[in-house]
Motif scaffolding. Structure first.
Motif, PDB file in Angstrom:
ATOM      1  N   HIS A 140      -0.081 -12.159   3.264  1.00  0.00           N
ATOM      2  CA  HIS A 140       0.420 -11.340   2.156  1.00  0.00           C
ATOM      3  C   HIS A 140       1.331 -10.232   2.670  1.00  0.00           C
ATOM      4  O   HIS A 140       1.417 -10.007   3.877  1.00  0.00           O
ATOM      5  N   HIS A 180      -5.131 -10.659  -2.999  1.00  0.00           N
ATOM      6  CA  HIS A 180      -3.753 -10.198  -3.216  1.00  0.00           C
ATOM      7  C   HIS A 180      -2.806 -10.881  -2.247  1.00  0.00           C
ATOM      8  O   HIS A 180      -3.086 -11.007  -1.066  1.00  0.00           O
ATOM      9  N   HIS A 194       4.300  -3.748   4.400  1.00  0.00           N
ATOM     10  CA  HIS A 194       3.531  -4.283   5.530  1.00  0.00           C
ATOM     11  C   HIS A 194       3.441  -5.798   5.446  1.00  0.00           C
ATOM     12  O   HIS A 194       3.663  -6.382   4.381  1.00  0.00           O
ATOM     13  N   ASN A 196       1.011  -9.060   6.523  1.00  0.00           N
ATOM     14  CA  ASN A 196      -0.359  -9.394   6.936  1.00  0.00           C
ATOM     15  C   ASN A 196      -0.460 -10.811   7.480  1.00  0.00           C
ATOM     16  O   ASN A 196       0.057 -11.763   6.896  1.00  0.00           O
ATOM     17  N   TYR A 235      -4.151  -2.182  11.239  1.00  0.00           N
ATOM     18  CA  TYR A 235      -2.709  -2.055  10.992  1.00  0.00           C
ATOM     19  C   TYR A 235      -2.051  -1.418  12.212  1.00  0.00           C
ATOM     20  O   TYR A 235      -2.596  -0.458  12.767  1.00  0.00           O
ATOM     21  N   GLU A 245      -0.321  -6.138   9.931  1.00  0.00           N
ATOM     22  CA  GLU A 245      -1.763  -6.061   9.704  1.00  0.00           C
ATOM     23  C   GLU A 245      -2.414  -7.373  10.108  1.00  0.00           C
ATOM     24  O   GLU A 245      -1.884  -8.447   9.812  1.00  0.00           O
TER      25      GLU A 245
END
Ligand SMILES: [Fe+2]
Length: 298
Positions: A140, A180, A194, A196, A235, A245
């Motif tokens: 994500h 998410h 960011h 992930n 992170y 992340e």
């Protein structure tokens, strides 16, 4: 409605391609799918690639989403056009560069560059990172928004995103079963906030914490655990300030839960980001009074 299936890739400009490549491979643990003089394609799972660094402006970010219906691209473009967005179809050369059969690009109301792609390429070559980071795949992004309620409305009404939870005005949005896939964080500009990657276990999070510290990489949040998705996370800062992340254990909301699931409202405070007590050193996660925003009234 535009029915998005999953996030597919991010494309980031850089004025130091070699440094970005070294970070992505030696530090993050991604695998080079292919590289040329002006770009490097990086793998994190069975997809052809999930991250591209290209020679260009470090503020130039694009996120790519795959449609659920591989033949739905015309309808999706028409829908956006009707909603007043300027749609730009990818040329044959651009499709080849993205390793997709077709795509179009548009900018959301904040100005974020978004590709909607059809039939993106998978790979028969197994991902095996340069270092054993335990990565199981790209998962994500956080996306900046200059007006959270406005952009939340776009992603939930024009597209199929559903709010899983809010932290203050920041909406954590799902487009499939993952809690998410897109999280909208209030900011003064556009861009990816960011990136992930999921890892296999909590051991990988803590191994990464020691490894990154040893390598002199700036840890900006964690190790910690999100009260929203339940994921354990770490992170850290990459080239041009981009935040990467690792996380594991993100909640899934199954199709049979869709009818009864209700998003939860968390306050804009550090405990909403980490229930172990870690404090974020990330501009968009700052919860100091100056940065705190009141929760929008419906
Ligand atoms: Fe995240």
């Amino acid at each position: 409605m535009i029915d998005l299936h999953d996030i597919r890739y991010v494309r980031l400009g850089t004025d130091n391609l070699d440094q970005a490549k070294q970070f992505a491979t030696r530090i993050v643990g991604l695998d080079i799918a292919r590289e040329s003089r002006d770009k490097v394609y990086l793998k994190s799972d069975q997809r052809d690639h999930t991250l591209v660094y290209f020679k260009g402006d470090p503020a130039d970010h694009t996120v790519g989403f795959e449609l659920r219906d591989p033949h739905g691209l015309d309808a999706a473009a028409g829908h956006l056009d009707d909603a007043g967005f300027k749609v730009r179809w990818g040329t044959r050369e651009e499709c080849e560069q993205r390793y997709v059969r077709a795509f179009f690009n548009f900018r959301d109301l904040t100005g974020n560059s978004v590709d909607v792609v059809s039939r993106p390429f998978h790979s028969g070559i197994r991902y095996h990172g340069e270092r054993d980071a335990g990565i199981t795949g790209f998962n994500h992004i956080g996306l900046k928004t200059t007006d959270s309620p406005r952009d939340e409305s776009f992603w939930t009404r024009t597209c199929n995103a559903r709010v899983s939870d809010w932290i203050g005005d920041a909406a954590l949005l799902r487009i499939n079963i993952v809690h998410h896939t897109l999280a909208l964080f209030p900011s003064s500009s556009a861009g990816i906030q960011h990136i992930n990657h999921q890892v296999e276990s909590v051991d990988d999070i803590l191994k990464a914490w020691y490894f990154l510290k040893e390598q002199g990489v700036r840890i900006v949040f964690g190790p910690g655990r999100h009260p929203t998705s339940g994921a354990m996370f770490l992170y850290f800062e990459g080239p041009h300030g981009m935040v990467f992340e690792y996380s594991v254990g993100v909640r899934q909301i199954q199709p049979e839960e869709e009818a009864t699931y209700r998003p939860r409202q968390f306050g804009w405070e550090p405990w909403s980001f980490c229930y172990w007590g870690a404090k974020p050193d990330i501009p968009e996660f700052r919860t100091t009074p100056a940065a705190a925003k009141p929760v929008a009234q419906p």
